[in-house]
Structures are given as C-alpha cells and as structure tokens.
Design an enzyme around this catalytic site. Structure first.
Site, PDB file in Angstrom:
ATOM      1  N   GLU A  36      68.803 -58.548  37.090  1.00 11.91           N
ATOM      2  CA  GLU A  36      68.323 -58.941  38.417  1.00 11.91           C
ATOM      3  C   GLU A  36      66.801 -58.823  38.453  1.00 11.91           C
ATOM      4  O   GLU A  36      66.202 -58.767  39.515  1.00 11.91           O
ATOM      5  CB  GLU A  36      69.001 -58.124  39.525  1.00 11.91           C
ATOM      6  CG  GLU A  36      68.859 -56.637  39.418  1.00 11.91           C
ATOM      7  CD  GLU A  36      69.636 -55.916  40.503  1.00 11.91           C
ATOM      8  OE1 GLU A  36      69.364 -56.166  41.681  1.00 11.91           O
ATOM      9  OE2 GLU A  36      70.488 -55.080  40.164  1.00 11.91           O
ATOM     10  N   CYS A  73      73.550 -55.463  40.525  1.00 10.96           N
ATOM     11  CA  CYS A  73      73.898 -54.544  39.424  1.00 10.96           C
ATOM     12  C   CYS A  73      75.286 -54.807  38.873  1.00 10.96           C
ATOM     13  O   CYS A  73      75.706 -54.158  37.909  1.00 10.96           O
ATOM     14  CB  CYS A  73      73.787 -53.103  39.895  1.00 10.96           C
ATOM     15  SG  CYS A  73      72.215 -52.736  40.657  1.00 10.96           S
ATOM     16  N   HIS A 129      78.603 -46.692  38.835  1.00 12.88           N
ATOM     17  CA  HIS A 129      77.266 -47.280  38.907  1.00 12.88           C
ATOM     18  C   HIS A 129      76.335 -46.185  39.446  1.00 12.88           C
ATOM     19  O   HIS A 129      76.663 -45.497  40.416  1.00 12.88           O
ATOM     20  CB  HIS A 129      77.256 -48.495  39.854  1.00 12.88           C
ATOM     21  CG  HIS A 129      75.879 -48.952  40.176  1.00 12.88           C
ATOM     22  ND1 HIS A 129      74.995 -49.354  39.199  1.00 12.88           N
ATOM     23  CD2 HIS A 129      75.197 -49.018  41.357  1.00 12.88           C
ATOM     24  CE1 HIS A 129      73.852 -49.669  39.761  1.00 12.88           C
ATOM     25  NE2 HIS A 129      73.932 -49.472  41.075  1.00 12.88           N
TER      26      HIS A 129
HETATM   27  N1  CAA Z   1      66.406 -30.030  49.179  1.00  9.65           N
HETATM   28  C1  CAA Z   1      67.639 -30.481  48.856  1.00  9.65           C
HETATM   29  N2  CAA Z   1      68.153 -31.653  49.351  1.00  9.65           N
HETATM   30  C2  CAA Z   1      67.372 -32.389  50.193  1.00  9.65           C
HETATM   31  C3  CAA Z   1      66.077 -31.959  50.571  1.00  9.65           C
HETATM   32  C4  CAA Z   1      65.597 -30.721  50.029  1.00  9.65           C
HETATM   33  N3  CAA Z   1      64.393 -30.264  50.319  1.00  9.65           N
HETATM   34  N4  CAA Z   1      65.569 -32.880  51.407  1.00  9.65           N
HETATM   35  C5  CAA Z   1      66.492 -33.861  51.561  1.00  9.65           C
HETATM   36  N5  CAA Z   1      67.590 -33.540  50.828  1.00  9.65           N
HETATM   37  C6  CAA Z   1      68.821 -34.318  50.694  1.00  9.65           C
HETATM   38  C7  CAA Z   1      69.297 -34.906  51.989  1.00  9.65           C
HETATM   39  O1  CAA Z   1      70.026 -33.965  52.768  1.00  9.65           O
HETATM   40  C8  CAA Z   1      70.151 -36.051  51.503  1.00  9.65           C
HETATM   41  O2  CAA Z   1      71.390 -35.554  51.084  1.00  9.65           O
HETATM   42  P1  CAA Z   1      72.736 -36.209  51.660  1.00  9.65           P
HETATM   43  O3  CAA Z   1      72.708 -37.651  51.234  1.00  9.65           O
HETATM   44  O4  CAA Z   1      73.825 -35.429  50.972  1.00  9.65           O
HETATM   45  O5  CAA Z   1      72.694 -36.060  53.140  1.00  9.65           O
HETATM   46  C9  CAA Z   1      69.413 -36.503  50.236  1.00  9.65           C
HETATM   47  O6  CAA Z   1      68.539 -35.447  49.876  1.00  9.65           O
HETATM   48  C10 CAA Z   1      68.563 -37.756  50.439  1.00  9.65           C
HETATM   49  O7  CAA Z   1      67.756 -37.519  51.560  1.00  9.65           O
HETATM   50  P2  CAA Z   1      67.562 -38.642  52.673  1.00  9.65           P
HETATM   51  O8  CAA Z   1      68.905 -39.189  53.067  1.00  9.65           O
HETATM   52  O9  CAA Z   1      66.691 -38.141  53.736  1.00  9.65           O
HETATM   53  O10 CAA Z   1      66.777 -39.694  51.767  1.00  9.65           O
HETATM   54  P3  CAA Z   1      66.086 -41.033  52.186  1.00  9.65           P
HETATM   55  O11 CAA Z   1      66.674 -41.610  53.419  1.00  9.65           O
HETATM   56  O12 CAA Z   1      64.616 -40.839  52.168  1.00  9.65           O
HETATM   57  O13 CAA Z   1      66.478 -41.958  50.932  1.00  9.65           O
HETATM   58  C11 CAA Z   1      68.057 -43.500  50.031  1.00  9.65           C
HETATM   59  C12 CAA Z   1      67.790 -42.054  50.385  1.00  9.65           C
HETATM   60  C13 CAA Z   1      68.204 -44.321  51.311  1.00  9.65           C
HETATM   61  C14 CAA Z   1      69.339 -43.635  49.211  1.00  9.65           C
HETATM   62  C15 CAA Z   1      66.853 -44.050  49.221  1.00  9.65           C
HETATM   63  O14 CAA Z   1      66.714 -43.334  48.030  1.00  9.65           O
HETATM   64  C16 CAA Z   1      66.965 -45.525  48.896  1.00  9.65           C
HETATM   65  O15 CAA Z   1      66.714 -46.395  49.711  1.00  9.65           O
HETATM   66  N6  CAA Z   1      67.301 -45.836  47.615  1.00  9.65           N
HETATM   67  C17 CAA Z   1      67.426 -47.211  47.130  1.00  9.65           C
HETATM   68  C18 CAA Z   1      68.762 -47.842  47.501  1.00  9.65           C
HETATM   69  C19 CAA Z   1      69.927 -47.249  46.734  1.00  9.65           C
HETATM   70  O16 CAA Z   1      69.789 -46.712  45.647  1.00  9.65           O
HETATM   71  N7  CAA Z   1      71.134 -47.389  47.293  1.00  9.65           N
HETATM   72  C20 CAA Z   1      72.347 -46.920  46.619  1.00  9.65           C
HETATM   73  C21 CAA Z   1      73.540 -47.781  46.929  1.00  9.65           C
HETATM   74  S1  CAA Z   1      73.176 -49.492  46.566  1.00  9.65           S
HETATM   75  C22 CAA Z   1      73.333 -49.608  44.871  1.00  9.65           C
HETATM   76  O17 CAA Z   1      73.892 -48.754  44.249  1.00  9.65           O
HETATM   77  C23 CAA Z   1      72.724 -50.783  44.165  1.00  9.65           C
HETATM   78  C24 CAA Z   1      71.457 -50.343  43.516  1.00  9.65           C
HETATM   79  O18 CAA Z   1      71.471 -49.985  42.343  1.00  9.65           O
HETATM   80  C25 CAA Z   1      70.238 -50.326  44.307  1.00  9.65           C
END
Ligand code: CAA
Length: 383
Positions: free
Chosen positions: A79, A111, A233
């Site tokens: 991709e 993916c 994945h």
């Molecule tokens: N210590 C320990 N844990 C902590 C922490 C700390 N100090 N601060 C935050 N965390 C934890 C949170 O509690 C959260 O855990 P949970 O999910 O268990 O609640 C985790 O860390 C992540 O924190 P946030 O939810 O606040 O993170 P975010 O909103 O900033 O980002 C995300 C998370 C949205 C997945 C981001 O990484 C993102 O957009 N990633 C890209 C998209 C992605 O990978 N999606 C996955 C599914 S799609 C797919 O699989 C296709 C692909 O390859 C992209």
C-alpha cells in the site's frame, strides 16, 4: 494436496528510532509507547531504501538457496505503491534475475493484500503443483509528525514462496472473511502520509475479527483450544493482544503471552509493516518459539477499508531447517540508531518530482539500493 508456505524471509531497514527518543521529543510519557502501544522501536527507511529494495532484500536469501528457480508468478502486495501503472515487482524481477516466463502483478487492499496474494498463489499452485509462486509484501508505514499514529510507523518486507508439499506451513482450506466499506484508514493519491480515524480503526479491526472468527469456527468446527499459537495483523503489538483478548475472553496474562508472545517480538522493534505485518509476526513466531512441528496456528489478516480474514495452518515436521532465524536476528541487532534530528531529516527528505537527475545519499541498505531518479525513472543498483 497440501499447499502452503515453503520458505519465508523477513527484511527491515538498517535504521531505527527508539520510541523513548520520540517520547522525549514529543513530551509524552514513554510508557504510553512502550506499554500502552506495546512498541519499543520503529524501523525507518532512509532515502535510498524503498519498498522495492526492501522486497528484493527479503527475497535475496531465498534466491541464494535456489528457492526462486522455478517461480512462475510474482505477486507483490503493498500500500506504499511507487507508480500508478507499473507493478513494483517488475523492478524486483530484474534485480533478482527472475525468469522471463514469470507473471508479475501488484495487489492492493491496505494491509490485507498479502493474504489475498497468498490465496491467489494457492489457487495457481493447485492448478500446476510443479510450480511455485513468490509472494512479497513490502511497506513503509508513514503518518503525520506529531499525530497519534506517529509512534506506530515502521517498515519492512516479507518474501515467501507458496508450493505443494511445503516445508514450513500447510494452509488449511477453511477461512472466515469479512468486508465492509469504512473510512478507518486511507491514503489519497496526493498524500504521502496515511490518514486515520485511529479509535474507529481499532473498532473495525475487532469487528472484522469477530465476524471472520465466527465464520471460520462454524466452517471448520474448531475452537480456540485447537490452536497452539495465534498470529495477528500487528499495527502495534498491543492491538494484537487486545484482539486475542476479544476472542479468548478472560484469558490470563500468562496464557496470552504463551499464545501470542513470540509472534510480537520482531514487530515491537520494526514497527508497523502494513501488508507484511501478519507475516512478520509469523516469521517471529517460527524463529522464536520452541519446536511447533505438527501444531496448528491461527492467523488473522486485516486491511483497513476494510477486509479481514481468519485462517489457519499446520507447522510441518523439520520446518526449522528451512528458517532464516540467524539472519533475521542478526539484521535486527545490527541496525543503527537514529537521533531525533536524523529521523526528522529523513522524514522530510521526500522523493523529487521535477523529472531531473538526482543521486540519493548513500545510507546503509541491504544488497540493493534506490540510487536515484532520472527523467522520472527510478534507478536501482546492487550494493
Ligand atoms: N503508561 C501506560 N499506558 C498508557 C500511558 C502511560 N503513561 N498513556 C497512555 N497509555 C495507554 C492508554 O491507556 C491506551 O491503552 P488502551 O488502548 O488499553 O486504553 C494506550 O496507551 C494508547 O493510548 P491512547 O488511546 O490515548 O492513544 P492515542 O489515541 O494517542 O493513539 C491510536 C492510539 C489511535 C491507535 C494511534 O496509535 C493511531 O492512530 N494509530 C494508527 C492507526 C492504527 O494502527 N490502527 C490499528 C487498527 S487499523 C489497522 O490495523 C491497519 C493498519 O495497519 C493501520
């Protein structure tokens, strides 16, 4: 007839950024990345490394051991396409001196595309069992700087051959799959970074998993106890853990680690490899687990947009003789660490679009490099 993965090889770039360095620069608690996301490092491809050079570097060890000698088809899943028309695999065709009598095609569905390629390869081998298909998944995961996705970047490629009577993994005929038209993650042609509705993407990943698993379980009559390990994945390793927790409700941390732990080791250090990510997980499992001969493993492929598939395979006796474990482990330990400034400089480098002649700076790469551009043509060279 048994059909499946005969040989498998993984490659990631020679450079990484430690996520503690990223956390410090972004003013974020490093435990969010290390524990919350479950990532330690992210692979960064320098200007002279792209999906073609990573793919060629993944396939090269297979070439060296004669595994590409009677390849009839090369399916290239990505991709991170480099051309709207020409398949990236054709550059690979010359870099690897593949036979003229070889079909070369590129596949896309986020993916998921490597799993689509695996399925097509199995069909081709079923028709002509004396021949093999080379499947390559190669991607560079790139999000906007300072966005929530930034810490989930990465890069890598996996090359595997599909044959009759495979030496590593036979693929079972049963599968559960699911598609829906959703906007959880996408990249319009005019952007070089993916756009993502992050939280929604994690929900669609799980929804697709549940539907795929339900169908697979009904069709095969198998339950979770029939599997020794699971590979998911892996956009980031916590996502795979959460996914398995959804299927195996109430599973202990110890059992979770036992069934998915080894599959997460390489991705934790390479980052998201998009279409290759599931197969990076499979390679990591096979390289790092105790002897799994005769055991069944479950695999879940997910591509945003979205398509998901749950399928399975049985590990073959003596499969360890076919693995490239030492090569993979050495590659990961010998990578060079980037400073934060170097990471941002590489991020901003960009591929020139003016049609002029450009020689790219020489970084460390595998056996191939993306040397430059001339009249809008990509120039590759062997190192
Ligand atoms: N210590 C320990 N844990 C902590 C922490 C700390 N100090 N601060 C935050 N965390 C934890 C949170 O509690 C959260 O855990 P949970 O999910 O268990 O609640 C985790 O860390 C992540 O924190 P946030 O939810 O606040 O993170 P975010 O909103 O900033 O980002 C995300 C998370 C949205 C997945 C981001 O990484 C993102 O957009 N990633 C890209 C998209 C992605 O990978 N999606 C996955 C599914 S799609 C797919 O699989 C296709 C692909 O390859 C992209």
């Amino acid at each position: 007839m048994n059909i499946g993965i005969d040989q498998i090889s993984f490659y990631t770039s020679q450079y990484f950024l430690d996520l503690r360095t990223l956390a410090e620069a972004r003013g974020i608690d490093p435990n969010k990345y290390i524990i919350g996301i479950g990532q330690s490092k992210m692979g960064i491809s320098p200007p002279d490394e792209d999906i073609v050079t990573m793919a060629a570097s993944a396939a090269f060890p297979l070439k060296q051991r004669g595994a590409l000698d009677n390849i009839e088809t090369l399916l290239f899943a990505t991709e991170s396409g480099i051309d709207q028309s020409k398949a990236a695999g054709l550059f690979l065709h010359s870099l690897l001196d593949l036979p003229e009598r070889c079909r070369v095609v590129e596949l896309k569905q986020a993916c998921y595309s490597a799993t689509a390629a695996l399925r097509m390869a199995m069909g081709l081998v079923a028709m002509r069992p004396q021949n093999k298909v080379l499947v390559i998944a190669s991607d560079i995961a790139r999000y906007k700087l300072k966005s929530p996705g930034e810490s989930t970047q990465g890069c890598g490629a996996v090359a595997f051959t599909i044959s009759a009577d495979p030496r590593i993994l036979t693929i079972d005929p049963e599968a559960g799959f699911y598609s829906a038209d959703v906007m959880d993650f996408w990249r319009p042609n005019y952007l070089s970074e993916a756009l993502v509705d992050g939280k929604f993407s994690t929900l669609t990943y799980i929804k697709s998993l549940k539907a795929s698993w339900k169908q697979y379980a009904e069709e095969s009559g198998r339950s979770l106890e029939d599997f020794s390990r699971f590979c998911y994945h892996i956009p980031f390793t916590r996502m795979a853990a959460k996914a398995h927790q959804k299927l195996a409700r109430g599973i202990s941390e110890e059992n979770l680690e036992r069934v998915i732990g080894e599959s997460l080791l390489y991705s934790r250090d390479a980052g998201n490899c998009y279409s290759a990510a599931l197969y990076v997980g499979l390679t990591s499992l096979l390289d790092n687990a105790e002897d799994l001969s005769g055991q069944r493993i479950g695999l879940y492929s997910y591509g945003s947009g979205c398509v998901g598939e749950f399928f399975s395979g049985v590990v073959q006796p003596n499969y360890r003789k076919s693995l490239l474990t030492k090569l993979h482990q050495t590659m990961l330990t010998e990578r060079a660490e980037l400073t934060f400034q170097q990471y941002e400089d590489i991020y901003h480098y960009g591929t020139p679009t003016d049609g002029g002649t450009h020689d790219f700076p020489q970084y460390r790469t595998g056996p191939f490099r993306f040397a430059g551009l001339q009249s809008h043509k990509r120039i590759y060279e062997k190192t």
